[in-house]
Structures are given as structure tokens and as C-alpha cells.
Design a protein around this motif. Structure first.
Motif, PDB file in Angstrom:
ATOM      1  N   PHE A 184       0.833  -1.203   0.000  1.00 44.20           N
ATOM      2  CA  PHE A 184       0.000   0.000   0.000  1.00 44.20           C
ATOM      3  C   PHE A 184       0.871   1.258   0.000  1.00 44.20           C
ATOM      4  O   PHE A 184       0.630   2.192  -0.776  1.00 44.20           O
ATOM      5  CB  PHE A 184      -0.923  -0.019   1.221  1.00 44.20           C
ATOM      6  N   ASP A 185       1.865   1.282   0.836  1.00 45.63           N
ATOM      7  CA  ASP A 185       2.737   2.459   0.940  1.00 45.63           C
ATOM      8  C   ASP A 185       3.551   2.678  -0.332  1.00 45.63           C
ATOM      9  O   ASP A 185       3.941   3.807  -0.641  1.00 45.63           O
ATOM     10  CB  ASP A 185       3.679   2.328   2.138  1.00 45.63           C
ATOM     11  N   LYS A 186       3.808   1.609  -1.077  1.00 44.52           N
ATOM     12  CA  LYS A 186       4.544   1.743  -2.338  1.00 44.52           C
ATOM     13  C   LYS A 186       3.723   2.457  -3.403  1.00 44.52           C
ATOM     14  O   LYS A 186       4.276   3.153  -4.263  1.00 44.52           O
ATOM     15  CB  LYS A 186       4.949   0.363  -2.874  1.00 44.52           C
ATOM     16  N   HIS A 187       2.422   2.303  -3.365  1.00 42.34           N
ATOM     17  CA  HIS A 187       1.580   2.739  -4.476  1.00 42.34           C
ATOM     18  C   HIS A 187       0.707   3.958  -4.197  1.00 42.34           C
ATOM     19  O   HIS A 187       0.206   4.576  -5.136  1.00 42.34           O
ATOM     20  CB  HIS A 187       0.688   1.579  -4.930  1.00 42.34           C
ATOM     21  N   PHE A 188       0.528   4.304  -2.927  1.00 38.86           N
ATOM     22  CA  PHE A 188      -0.401   5.389  -2.626  1.00 38.86           C
ATOM     23  C   PHE A 188       0.245   6.446  -1.740  1.00 38.86           C
ATOM     24  O   PHE A 188       0.879   6.119  -0.736  1.00 38.86           O
ATOM     25  CB  PHE A 188      -1.654   4.850  -1.936  1.00 38.86           C
ATOM     26  N   GLU A 189       0.072   7.685  -2.132  1.00 40.57           N
ATOM     27  CA  GLU A 189       0.452   8.820  -1.296  1.00 40.57           C
ATOM     28  C   GLU A 189      -0.830   9.431  -0.754  1.00 40.57           C
ATOM     29  O   GLU A 189      -1.666   9.903  -1.520  1.00 40.57           O
ATOM     30  CB  GLU A 189       1.235   9.860  -2.110  1.00 40.57           C
ATOM     31  N   ILE A 190      -0.962   9.412   0.545  1.00 36.15           N
ATOM     32  CA  ILE A 190      -2.222   9.849   1.147  1.00 36.15           C
ATOM     33  C   ILE A 190      -1.973  11.006   2.108  1.00 36.15           C
ATOM     34  O   ILE A 190      -0.840  11.286   2.506  1.00 36.15           O
ATOM     35  CB  ILE A 190      -2.926   8.689   1.869  1.00 36.15           C
ATOM     36  N   ASN A 191      -3.059  11.663   2.482  1.00 35.32           N
ATOM     37  CA  ASN A 191      -2.950  12.860   3.307  1.00 35.32           C
ATOM     38  C   ASN A 191      -2.712  12.529   4.779  1.00 35.32           C
ATOM     39  O   ASN A 191      -1.769  12.992   5.386  1.00 35.32           O
ATOM     40  CB  ASN A 191      -4.230  13.702   3.164  1.00 35.32           C
ATOM     41  N   ASN A 192      -3.569  11.723   5.347  1.00 35.60           N
ATOM     42  CA  ASN A 192      -3.460  11.376   6.762  1.00 35.60           C
ATOM     43  C   ASN A 192      -4.039   9.978   6.943  1.00 35.60           C
ATOM     44  O   ASN A 192      -5.235   9.770   6.781  1.00 35.60           O
ATOM     45  CB  ASN A 192      -4.220  12.393   7.612  1.00 35.60           C
ATOM     46  N   GLU A 193      -3.189   9.021   7.274  1.00 38.93           N
ATOM     47  CA  GLU A 193      -3.631   7.631   7.408  1.00 38.93           C
ATOM     48  C   GLU A 193      -4.777   7.481   8.402  1.00 38.93           C
ATOM     49  O   GLU A 193      -5.702   6.692   8.196  1.00 38.93           O
ATOM     50  CB  GLU A 193      -2.465   6.743   7.850  1.00 38.93           C
ATOM     51  N   ALA A 194      -4.705   8.238   9.481  1.00 40.36           N
ATOM     52  CA  ALA A 194      -5.688   8.071  10.547  1.00 40.36           C
ATOM     53  C   ALA A 194      -7.102   8.416  10.093  1.00 40.36           C
ATOM     54  O   ALA A 194      -8.072   8.006  10.726  1.00 40.36           O
ATOM     55  CB  ALA A 194      -5.303   8.934  11.747  1.00 40.36           C
ATOM     56  N   PHE A 195      -7.211   9.168   9.006  1.00 45.96           N
ATOM     57  CA  PHE A 195      -8.533   9.538   8.503  1.00 45.96           C
ATOM     58  C   PHE A 195      -9.302   8.328   7.964  1.00 45.96           C
ATOM     59  O   PHE A 195     -10.531   8.334   7.958  1.00 45.96           O
ATOM     60  CB  PHE A 195      -8.430  10.575   7.379  1.00 45.96           C
ATOM     61  N   PHE A 196      -8.575   7.281   7.484  1.00 47.52           N
ATOM     62  CA  PHE A 196      -9.313   6.175   6.869  1.00 47.52           C
ATOM     63  C   PHE A 196      -8.634   4.818   6.963  1.00 47.52           C
ATOM     64  O   PHE A 196      -9.095   3.860   6.338  1.00 47.52           O
ATOM     65  CB  PHE A 196      -9.651   6.509   5.415  1.00 47.52           C
ATOM     66  N   ILE A 197      -7.583   4.696   7.754  1.00 49.23           N
ATOM     67  CA  ILE A 197      -6.915   3.402   7.946  1.00 49.23           C
ATOM     68  C   ILE A 197      -6.843   3.091   9.438  1.00 49.23           C
ATOM     69  O   ILE A 197      -6.436   3.923  10.248  1.00 49.23           O
ATOM     70  CB  ILE A 197      -5.490   3.407   7.353  1.00 49.23           C
ATOM     71  N   HIS A 198      -7.241   1.869   9.773  1.00 46.95           N
ATOM     72  CA  HIS A 198      -7.122   1.398  11.152  1.00 46.95           C
ATOM     73  C   HIS A 198      -6.947  -0.114  11.128  1.00 46.95           C
ATOM     74  O   HIS A 198      -7.670  -0.825  10.425  1.00 46.95           O
ATOM     75  CB  HIS A 198      -8.368   1.766  11.965  1.00 46.95           C
ATOM     76  N   ASP A 199      -5.984  -0.593  11.880  1.00 43.42           N
ATOM     77  CA  ASP A 199      -5.756  -2.042  12.018  1.00 43.42           C
ATOM     78  C   ASP A 199      -5.585  -2.694  10.631  1.00 43.42           C
ATOM     79  O   ASP A 199      -6.189  -3.739  10.350  1.00 43.42           O
ATOM     80  CB  ASP A 199      -6.921  -2.673  12.781  1.00 43.42           C
ATOM     81  N   ASN A 200      -4.769  -2.068   9.788  1.00 42.83           N
ATOM     82  CA  ASN A 200      -4.500  -2.560   8.430  1.00 42.83           C
ATOM     83  C   ASN A 200      -5.771  -2.748   7.603  1.00 42.83           C
ATOM     84  O   ASN A 200      -5.848  -3.633   6.742  1.00 42.83           O
ATOM     85  CB  ASN A 200      -3.702  -3.873   8.470  1.00 42.83           C
ATOM     86  N   THR A 201      -6.756  -1.930   7.861  1.00 43.71           N
ATOM     87  CA  THR A 201      -7.976  -1.903   7.069  1.00 43.71           C
ATOM     88  C   THR A 201      -8.207  -0.478   6.583  1.00 43.71           C
ATOM     89  O   THR A 201      -8.156   0.464   7.382  1.00 43.71           O
ATOM     90  CB  THR A 201      -9.191  -2.370   7.895  1.00 43.71           C
ATOM     91  N   VAL A 202      -8.442  -0.333   5.274  1.00 43.02           N
ATOM     92  CA  VAL A 202      -8.699   0.978   4.694  1.00 43.02           C
ATOM     93  C   VAL A 202     -10.177   1.058   4.331  1.00 43.02           C
ATOM     94  O   VAL A 202     -10.781   0.079   3.885  1.00 43.02           O
ATOM     95  CB  VAL A 202      -7.805   1.229   3.452  1.00 43.02           C
ATOM     96  N   TYR A 203     -10.741   2.248   4.540  1.00 46.89           N
ATOM     97  CA  TYR A 203     -12.172   2.432   4.304  1.00 46.89           C
ATOM     98  C   TYR A 203     -12.404   3.366   3.118  1.00 46.89           C
ATOM     99  O   TYR A 203     -11.856   4.471   3.067  1.00 46.89           O
ATOM    100  CB  TYR A 203     -12.855   3.001   5.553  1.00 46.89           C
ATOM    101  N   SER A 204     -13.196   2.892   2.172  1.00 43.90           N
ATOM    102  CA  SER A 204     -13.595   3.733   1.048  1.00 43.90           C
ATOM    103  C   SER A 204     -14.889   4.455   1.410  1.00 43.90           C
ATOM    104  O   SER A 204     -15.521   4.142   2.423  1.00 43.90           O
ATOM    105  CB  SER A 204     -13.792   2.896  -0.223  1.00 43.90           C
ATOM    106  N   LYS A 205     -15.277   5.424   0.580  1.00 45.99           N
ATOM    107  CA  LYS A 205     -16.483   6.197   0.882  1.00 45.99           C
ATOM    108  C   LYS A 205     -17.223   6.503  -0.407  1.00 45.99           C
ATOM    109  O   LYS A 205     -16.718   7.195  -1.286  1.00 45.99           O
ATOM    110  CB  LYS A 205     -16.129   7.493   1.616  1.00 45.99           C
ATOM    111  N   TYR A 206     -18.433   5.974  -0.513  1.00 48.08           N
ATOM    112  CA  TYR A 206     -19.223   6.124  -1.733  1.00 48.08           C
ATOM    113  C   TYR A 206     -19.993   7.447  -1.713  1.00 48.08           C
ATOM    114  O   TYR A 206     -20.671   7.769  -0.735  1.00 48.08           O
ATOM    115  CB  TYR A 206     -20.204   4.953  -1.875  1.00 48.08           C
TER     116      TYR A 206
END
Length: 426
Positions: A184-206
Motif C-alpha cells: 500500500f505504501d509503495k503505491h499510494f500517497e495519502i494525506n493522513n492515514e488516521a482519517f481512513f486506515i485502522h488495524d490494516n484496514t482501509v475504508y472507502s467512501k461512496y
């Protein structure tokens, strides 16, 4: 009565006012955090027949704190509660009396205050930033929001379907996608992990508030609806259970269009049918099929019965639209009105086709979710013509496939140990 409600006595007094219909604007810990990871700070409540709003305090540095349980009980007794985002709201209050007004509210600039701008510019990554912004400033902002939307606090004719829509995508969204953090870290540059990642789970938003109701799915810098197939980024997503299984609907839009106009391809695929009728190969038929559906039927193919029916449907749709000022979509009950900009007959047909796609998918996913109740298997991603299952070895796959057959859809199944290594399921 106090407009700040922070004690049990004040809450009881508020409850005894017996307002029938209210508007609620929730204030979460941080406006940018995914609802699966967020918490409630305040609730702004504006009675539709009242002259002022109220702030109910659950977690804020300036106030005493109320318990959420009695608030839930109070809210459940209202006739109607109008919110701007039902899908997010039901993370915290899964109530049956909610009406999502953003489906009918025109675009507007989100109101703010100088205090909100100041705090978010300087400490926007603070996970509980809204608990330190003064409560009176939250009240001020919510009053501005209500002024923008108050005339749209009316239950729409298709509210039942809209509630089904928001519940369906909530049921997918809350599951999240497990990630291989290294990939994941190799392919994505994100703003703040804590906004949508917890316990190695990422959350999308429709995002459901699109012109055609076809949801987009981009959050915190990642477009989950358009993950690259060739750049290795899909390897970042791995199953929590035994494997991924992706169910991909074959020739979806040509099939839906055929259902709209009452045409049956029989045992052939739409592409095989077109190739045979036009005397072209399958690969060319696939490309040209979509050009006929989205751009209008070429003159040289107007003799083909399927396209004749499509053209007749487009013409009738446009005639109804210009005569009545709207057309109503099947299943969803959504109305496309003459308020649409730059509309033409072909675009109107495309809009109704995309709406039918989403509406049909809601029916399918709703049925699949019922099958999955009490199971480990979960739907973790939706991308227009496919759903991705985080699959546990349970004897349910045939039941799920039969759901698609029920709607006369053919599917292709692939499986893999990560989303970037999917192979045909034998």
C-alpha cells in the motif's frame, strides 16, 4: 429553554417539546475522518416548526456530556428526521425515520465560519478538532447550513428506494478493505492515514449524490472505483478471510438496454449477436456496441432490430421528457427534469441507463447481503459492474450466483489471494 443541551434535565425538557419533524446536522470529531473511525461531538437539531436550533453535547471540551442512549431513544420517536447524509448518519443512529435531503438539494457552497477556517488551517489533522472549536461557532455554522437546505426538508416520493440505496452502500463501506501495508505504501500517497486506515484496514467512501445516482468512490486521495490494473496497486488489497472472489457482470449495459426495450438475445451474448448481424468480429463488435449505445446508432447499423428498438426508445424518452418536463426512471423512481444542463436525447438515454445500472445493483446487493447475514464472507468493494467478496469457504457461492441469474444477468468469477492477482475461477 437553553439552546445548549448538556444535562439530563435539559434533555428531558427538550424531549417534552414534542417536535414532530426535525433537521439534524451532526458534528463529528473531524470533518475529514471516515465515519467508521469517527466519533460524535455535537448534534445540531432544528425543529421544522421551531424558531431556534439546539446543540446536544456528547463530547466537547466546553460542555458537560450527555449519554448517547437516551438521545437515540428520543430521536427514534420523531415522525421524520431530515439529514444531509443518511449513509454516514446511520453509522451512529441507525433509525427508520431518516430522510436524506441531499438527493434533492441543489449544489451550494458549504457554509463555514472564520473559527472553523482558522482551526482547520492550523490543526486540521487533529482527530478531535471539532471538540475544541467553540460550540457557539458550530451552532453558527449549522444555522447557516439549515438556511441553505430548509426548503428541501420534504420527503420525496422515492424516499423508500433512497433509504435502500444508502443502507446498501453503508453495508459495503463499513466492512473496509484489508491492506498489505508494505504494498500500500509503495503505491499510494495519502494525506493522513488516521482519517481512513485502522488495524490494516482501509475504508472507502461512496458518494451517492451524482447526477445519475451512479456512485463515485474516491476518498482521501484514492479513487477506489478506478484502481489501476497494470500498475501493481491492486496488490495492496488482500482478503481477511480465505480469498477474494470478484463477480463481474458480462456485457452489462447492452443487457440492461435490451431489458429496457424488451429484446432477448437468447443464448448469444450481445457482442456475438451484433457481430453476426453486422458481419464483424467479436472484438470490433464490443467496441462498436458501446459507441452505438452512448453516441447514437450509426446509419449502417440501423437495420439491426436491437438498435432499431434502442432508437425508438431514445426517441420516445426524449418526447416524454420535452412534453412532461421530466422522465421517471424504472425501479428507483428518480426523475430527470428539464433542469439538467446540456441535455440531449442520447445523453438522456445514457443517464437513464446508468440509473438503471445502479438500481439493479441495489436489488442484487440487497439480496446478496441477506445471504451473507451471519456469515464471515463480506462485500468489500463495488465498481459498477462487479462486486468484490472477501470470501470465507462457506457453501454460499451458488446462492450468490443464483441472485444474478434471477435478474437475467450472466457473470464471470475470478479469485485470488490479493486483488492484483485474480484468475478465472474454475
Amino acid at each position: 429553554m437553553f439552546y445548549i443541551v448538556e444535562t439530563d434535565e435539559q434533555l428531558k425538557e427538550f424531549s417534552n417539546a414534542n417536535y414532530g419533524k426535525i433537521f439534524i446536522e451532526p458534528i463529528y470529531h473531524n470533518d475529514h475522518t471516515h465515519p467508521a473511525l469517527n466519533e460524535l461531538s455535537l448534534l445540531y437539531i432544528k425543529p421544522l416548526n421551531g424558531d431556534k436550533g439546539y446543540i446536544l453535547c456528547l463530547d466537547h471540551t466546553e460542555t458537560l456530556l450527555l449519554n448517547k442512549t437516551p438521545i437515540t431513544q428520543i430521536l427514534a420517536d420523531y415522525d421524520e428526521i431530515y439529514v444531509r447524509d443518511r449513509k454516514t448518519f446511520i453509522y451512529f443512529f441507525p433509525l427508520n425515520n431518516l430522510v436524506d435531503i441531499s438527493f434533492t438539494t441543489p449544489d451550494y457552497v458549504e457554509p463555514s465560519t472564520s473559527a472553523h477556517d482558522f482551526f482547520y488551517q492550523r490543526q486540521g489533522d487533529l482527530m478531535n478538532i471539532n471538540t475544541i472549536i467553540p460550540a457557539v461557532k458550530h451552532y453558527e455554522k449549522c444555522e447557516l447550513i439549515y438556511d441553505k437546505v430548509k426548503e428541501y426538508c420534504v420527503k420525496s416520493d422515492n424516499n423508500k428506494f433512497l433509504n435502500k440505496l444508502t443502507t446498501t452502500f453503508f453495508s459495503i463501506e463499513r466492512n473496509g478493505l484489508k491492506i498489505d501495508k508494505y504494498e500500500f505504501d509503495k503505491h499510494f500517497e495519502i494525506n493522513n492515514e488516521a482519517f481512513f486506515i485502522h488495524d490494516n484496514t482501509v475504508y472507502s467512501k461512496y458518494n451517492l449524490y451524482t447526477t445519475t445516482r451512479r456512485p463515485s468512490n474516491s476518498f482521501n486521495g484514492i479513487n477506489f472505483a478506478a484502481l489501476g490494473k497494470d500498475n501493481g496497486s491492486r496488490k495492496s488489497f488482500v482478503p481477511k478471510n480465505d480469498c477474494f472472489i470478484e463477480i463481474d457482470i458480462s456485457s452489462y449495459h447492452p443487457t440492461l438496454a435490451a431489458q429496457l426495450v424488451g429484446y432477448d438475445f437468447g443464448s448469444e451474448t450481445p457482442y456475438e449477436y451484433f457481430a453476426k448481424e453486422a458481419g464483424i468480429d467479436i472484438s470490433e463488435a464490443k467496441t462498436l456496441m458501446f459507441r452505438q449505445l452512448y453516441g447514437g446508432v450509426y446509419k449502417e447499423y440501423q437495420y439491426i432490430e436491437y438498435f432499431q428498438l434502442i432508437q425508438e426508445h431514445v426517441n420516445k424518452l426524449w418526447n416524454d421528457f420535452t412534453t412532461n418536463g421530466y422522465v421517471e426512471c424504472p425501479i428507483s423512481g428518480h426523475k430527470f427534469t428539464t433542469d439538467l444542463k446540456d441535455i440531449n436525447p442520447q445523453k438522456l438515454f445514457n443517464y437513464t441507463l446508468q440509473n438503471l445500472e445502479t438500481s439493479t445493483n441495489i436489488r442484487i446487493i440487497w439480496d446478496v447481503v441477506k445471504i451473507l447475514k451471519g456469515k464471515k464472507t463480506q462485500i468489500v468493494l463495488y465498481t459498477y459492474d462487479s462486486i468484490l467478496l472477501d470470501y470465507s469457504e462457506e457453501n454460499i457461492l451458488e446462492d450468490i450466483k443464483q441472485t444474478f441469474e434471477k435478474y437475467k444477468l450472466k457473470v464471470k468469477l475470478t479469485t485470488g489471494k490479493n486483488y492484483g492477482a485474480m484468475a478465472l475461477l474454475q
